[in-house]
Scaffold this active site. Structure first.
Site, mmCIF file in Angstrom:
data_model
loop_
_atom_site.group_PDB
_atom_site.id
_atom_site.type_symbol
_atom_site.label_atom_id
_atom_site.label_comp_id
_atom_site.label_asym_id
_atom_site.label_seq_id
_atom_site.Cartn_x
_atom_site.Cartn_y
_atom_site.Cartn_z
ATOM 1 N N LYS A 87 -1.081 13.544 7.828
ATOM 2 C CA LYS A 87 -2.537 13.736 7.831
ATOM 3 C C LYS A 87 -2.986 14.377 9.144
ATOM 4 O O LYS A 87 -3.950 15.133 9.171
ATOM 5 C CB LYS A 87 -3.240 12.391 7.616
ATOM 6 C CG LYS A 87 -4.759 12.503 7.475
ATOM 7 C CD LYS A 87 -5.352 11.233 6.908
ATOM 8 C CE LYS A 87 -5.370 10.121 7.930
ATOM 9 N NZ LYS A 87 -6.408 10.336 8.977
ATOM 10 N N HIS A 140 0.838 -1.191 0.000
ATOM 11 C CA HIS A 140 0.000 0.000 0.000
ATOM 12 C C HIS A 140 0.871 1.238 0.000
ATOM 13 O O HIS A 140 1.914 1.253 0.641
ATOM 14 C CB HIS A 140 -0.918 -0.016 1.214
ATOM 15 C CG HIS A 140 -0.189 0.185 2.510
ATOM 16 N ND1 HIS A 140 0.549 -0.806 3.110
ATOM 17 C CD2 HIS A 140 -0.059 1.270 3.301
ATOM 18 C CE1 HIS A 140 1.074 -0.344 4.228
ATOM 19 N NE2 HIS A 140 0.733 0.908 4.359
#
Length: 883
Positions: free
Chosen positions: A558, A140
């Site tokens: 984030k 990922h």
């Protein structure tokens, strides 16, 4: 403001290499479309391309709005294929520039030997034997392209590399025909996935690249290193494929065993082939050169009874080694073909047999007769064992604590683990590690989650039994926030026999806490203090004198924005290393980087050299994720260059003094202010969540069959629960690139810092690298295109204007720090890369906006969904990242 370079301006006055290769392949694609699909299809593609090049947005939008769904699919395929070919042309030209260049720019040495020369023989002799560098392949963000497409690209790249040489006309013509065929096959290949990938697919796809380019590159490197650094194995390979269970119910004990079986088959086949080549080489008769007793013992055990080889002990010994490799393959695959030779119990036994042959040759024939093949095979076997890639296990701390609680409840022990405070939890876990009694009972039933997790740990124990402890790298603990989070996996591993309790306690796998959020990074020093103060055997946590810590770039970004994330990662590394040294330990960092700037991406070697002093002690691991695996390692020359530059940069960084200057107070101020500016928009603005879900293709990305992992940790739309990968992916698709720069200019303004202040700050290597990477992301962004996406949200204008104002201010600030007038005007090759990408990505963005608007207006035509999926693949390919 004209500081953001337009695509046309970016490429002006540059060498023709990349542009010429890109346009050559573009011409081949046009020829393919005309030949296979006829004049009408070719005319549609040509009209769209011509309108796109005229930079006439109204004409382009008018064209796209008039398309039928099937035409939209066709154009999306055409631009996506052009995007892939553009990358190939650019990569081939880039490799040529590197080959022709006498030296690389800046400090970075091209080879480990060159780095050794720079740091000096004494330092190299001290550092290289203890080096442990490993790129770790992860699934990922997942690769957008199908494996079939990647294979076609590899062949086109190989053929294009032949064009870099002067060729006779008839050879050039033949090469053009070969390229036509490969591009035609690519054009007719399905570029989308009808079904979601499984972990088995991801294992298979990544190992295809290992087989094609990474392993050959590693062998080539050790071929060059083995003579000068004879017994050192400074570079190994790692993987999360099949072992990363965090939020992924599809990963289990079965995928873990599948990954190791697949890896073992690949490396054992390599060993078998190399031993066979040695067998052909070493037709040495004992009548002319004696052999050592060890070689004679191997020869005596061989099943080779041919009269033609009774005087060739080396060949007979190599036949026995070959037979034992075959028996080992059968054992690891759980098959039995009736081999009369015993399988190797470990890779060390295989290396010992090879060493027996080498020492005999050295004694009886001399060093010069040993040859590179045998020397290299021994080095590769030491580095790769029978496992090829060391597999990490990863799970979330929340899962661990639920399992511990359930084990105590089912054991009828009067312990309410979930209801206990942190001090009590640490006391309970420490006591549990003081003995060898298991908590698990084979006579009790457990929840599905606990049974699945225990099954995975049992599979890990089987892996250790079959392949040895080096087959497992680390046990990564996601969301590590407390000391109990570090101890819980040890208690669970004990249930599978991977941890031994008591005074001589040890673990078969090292324990690695992952610090992901800004808060986790800030708490890191206190966590380390508690960890090192534990009255437990150090061998429970890994190698003596070392502790490994993983630093998370994605979630910290984030959580707090680019500047705060990068600063806090660097600050944590420097503070933790200094603190560990006072307790007699060295820290080994595992950098969890993604492909994009917003997730810690950028040149890996440059990032290593930018690490704070004293944080790279000859050991470093870093993740290589998704599409970056094929980009950095897709062909052997590129794989070799990136692997060796990584090892060389680690050596260079390790030779620096341990102590460095503490972080600048100005950078501390900027980091805190940028954190506040970022959070004010992303988490505090009540309209931002809706803006994100409407002004980016996040909804569509969630539904795509790009990878096997869910996009969010929960079913909610909360940004806190969304994984970092789709977060960055969505902003990249819409050309905001927001995670890579937002908060920088706003933070500087909040802190009252001028461009002159930040120019002084840029004398620090960490901050200078941060600004350099930010500049690339700003160049890739396009607020005119982003405005089209923002218009998809009926109430998005106020938030978009905030973003655009911060974007303009960030560009102005970056240029003022560097003293430039346009983005990337000091890096012409990167400017050319951005320009070439824009040629194919810009029209794809316009097409994607049109298709998103139709779908969100209620058009559920399956062709429309396919067209959107193709535009996502094309934009990701052109920008070279899915997140």
């Amino acid at each position: 403001m004209d500081m953001k370079m337009a695509p046309a301006a970016l490429g002006q006055g540059l060498p023709r290499g990349a542009g010429e290769a890109v346009h050559y392949l573009e011409g081949v694609l046009e020829e393919v479309i005309d030949y296979l699909d006829g004049d009408e299809a070719a005319a549609l593609v040509k009209r769209a391309r011509d309108v796109a090049r005229q930079d006439d947005e109204e004409a382009l939008e008018a064209l796209f709005s008039s398309l039928r769904p099937d035409q939209a699919v066709y154009l999306a395929r055409a631009f996506t294929c052009a995007s892939m070919l553009s990358n190939l042309g650019e990569d081939v030209a880039g490799r040529r520039r590197l080959i022709e260049a006498e030296e690389l720019p800046g400090e970075l040495p091209r080879t480990l030997a060159e780095a050794a020369d720079r740091v000096g023989e004494r330092a190299a002799g001290r550092l290289i034997p203890r080096m442990a560098v490993a790129p770790v392949l992860t699934a990922h963000p997942t690769e957008v392209r199908r494996r079939a497409v990647v294979e076609r690209e590899a062949e086109i790249s190989r053929l294009m590399s032949l064009r870099t040489h002067r060729l006779p006309p008839h050879v050039e013509k033949r090469l053009r025909e070969d390229l036509f065929r490969e591009v035609a096959l690519l054009w007719k290949a399905r570029m989308h996935r009808p079904e979601r990938l499984t972990p088995a697919d991801e294992i298979r796809n990544s190992l295809a690249i290992v087989r094609r380019s990474i392993l050959p590159a590693l062998v080539e490197l050790y071929d060059g290193w083995s003579e000068r650094f004879e017994t050192a194995t400074p570079l190994t390979l790692g993987s999360w494929l099949g072992g990363d269970r965090d939020g992924h119910p599809g990963v289990s004990g079965e995928t873990l065993k599948l990954a190791l079986r697949s890896q073992a088959r690949l490396i054992l086949n390599h060993y078998f082939d190399e031993v066979r080549k040695l067998w052909f080489d070493l037709a040495v008769t004992s009548d002319l050169a004696p052999a050592s007793p060890g070689v004679l013992a191997l020869a005596g055990a061989s099943t080779d009874q041919s009269v033609h080889r009774q005087d060739e002990p080396y060949r007979q010994a190599l036949q026995e080694i070959s037979n034992r490799l075959s028996a080992t393959t059968d054992k690891l695959a759980d098959t039995n073909w009736g081999s009369r030779s015993a399988p190797y119990a470990s890779a060390a036994e295989f290396v010992a047999d090879l060493e027996t042959i080498r020492q005999s040759i050295r004694k009886h024939l001399g060093d010069r007769v040993i040859g590179a093949r045998l020397r290299t095979l021994i080095a590769v076997a030491r580095a790769c064992g029978f496992h090829l890639l060391s597999l990490d296990l990863r799970q979330n701390a929340d899962v661990h604590e639920r399992m511990i609680h359930e084990l105590y409840v089912r054991a009828s022990v009067n312990i309410d683990y979930l209801g206990s405070d942190e001090a009590e939890r640490v006391r309970v876990l420490t006591k549990e590690l003081s003995h060898d009694r298991p908590l698990r009972s084979p006579f009790l039933d457990y929840s599905e989650e606990t049974m699945r997790e225990l099954g995975t740990l049992d599979a890990a124990a089987e892996v250790v039994r079959l392949y040895g402890e080096k087959a497992l790298g680390s046990y990564i603990i996601s969301k590590t926030a407390t000391l109990s989070d570090v101890l819980e996996p040890l208690v669970l591993l004990k249930q599978a026999g991977l941890v031994q309790g008591g005074d001589k306690g040890r673990s078969a796998i090292r324990i690695t806490p992952l610090l992901e959020t800004i808060g986790d990074l800030e708490f890191g020093p206190e966590l380390l203090r508690q960890w090192l103060a534990l009255d437990l055997p150090p061998a429970l946590f890994g190698e003596a004198g070392w502790r490994e810590v993983m630093l998370g770039y994605s979630d910290s970004n984030k959580d707090g924005g680019y500047v705060a994330s990068r600063h806090n990662v660097a600050k944590a590394a420097q503070t933790l290393s200094a603190q560990a040294r006072t307790k007699g330990y060295d820290l080994w960092y595992f950098h969890g980087r993604g492909g994009s700037v917003g997730r810690g991406g950028g040149p890996a070697a440059q990032a290593v050299l930018a690490q704070p002093p004293g944080t790279v002690k000859g050991r470093l691991r870093l993740t290589e994720q998704g599409e970056m695996i094929s980009r950095r390692f897709g062909d052997q020359p590129t794989a070799r260059r990136n692997l060796e530059s990584l090892a060389a940069s680690v050596l260079m960084a390790s030779a620096r003094p341990d102590e460095g200057a503490p972080a600048s107070p100005m950078l501390e101020t900027l980091s805190a202010a940028s954190f506040a500016a970022y959070r004010a928009l992303v988490y505090d603005d009540p309209g931002f969540e809706d803006f994100f879900w409407n002004a980016t293709p996040i909804s569509e990305i969630v539904g795509l069959n790009i990878g096997s992992r869910p996009a969010s940790r929960t079913p909610s739309r909360r940004i806190e629960d969304l994984r970092a990968i789709p977060w960055v992916f969505s902003w990249s698709q819409a050309r905001f690139m927001l995670p890579a720069w937002f908060g920088f200019a706003g933070g500087a303004a909040l802190a009252g810092l001028s461009a002159a202040d930040l120019k002084v700050l840029a004398e620090d290597n960490v901050f200078a690298t941060m600004v350099s990477n930010m500049e690339v992301a700003l160049a890739q962004s396009d607020m005119a295109i982003a405005a089209k996406y923002a218009a998809l949200h009926p109430r998005g204008k106020p938030i978009f204007e905030k973003i655009r104002a911060e974007h303009d201010a960030a560009i102005e600030l970056v240029l003022a720090i560097r003293g430039g007038t346009r983005l990337l005007d000091n890096h012409l090759e990167m400017a050319e890369s951005v320009a070439l990408a824009a040629e194919v990505v810009d029209p794809l963005n316009h097409l994607q906006v049109e298709l998103l608007a139709r779908r969100r207006a209620g058009d559920d035509d399956p062709q429309l969904k396919l067209a959107i999926q193709l535009t996502v693949a094309g934009v990701a390919s052109g920008l070279r990242n899915t997140g």
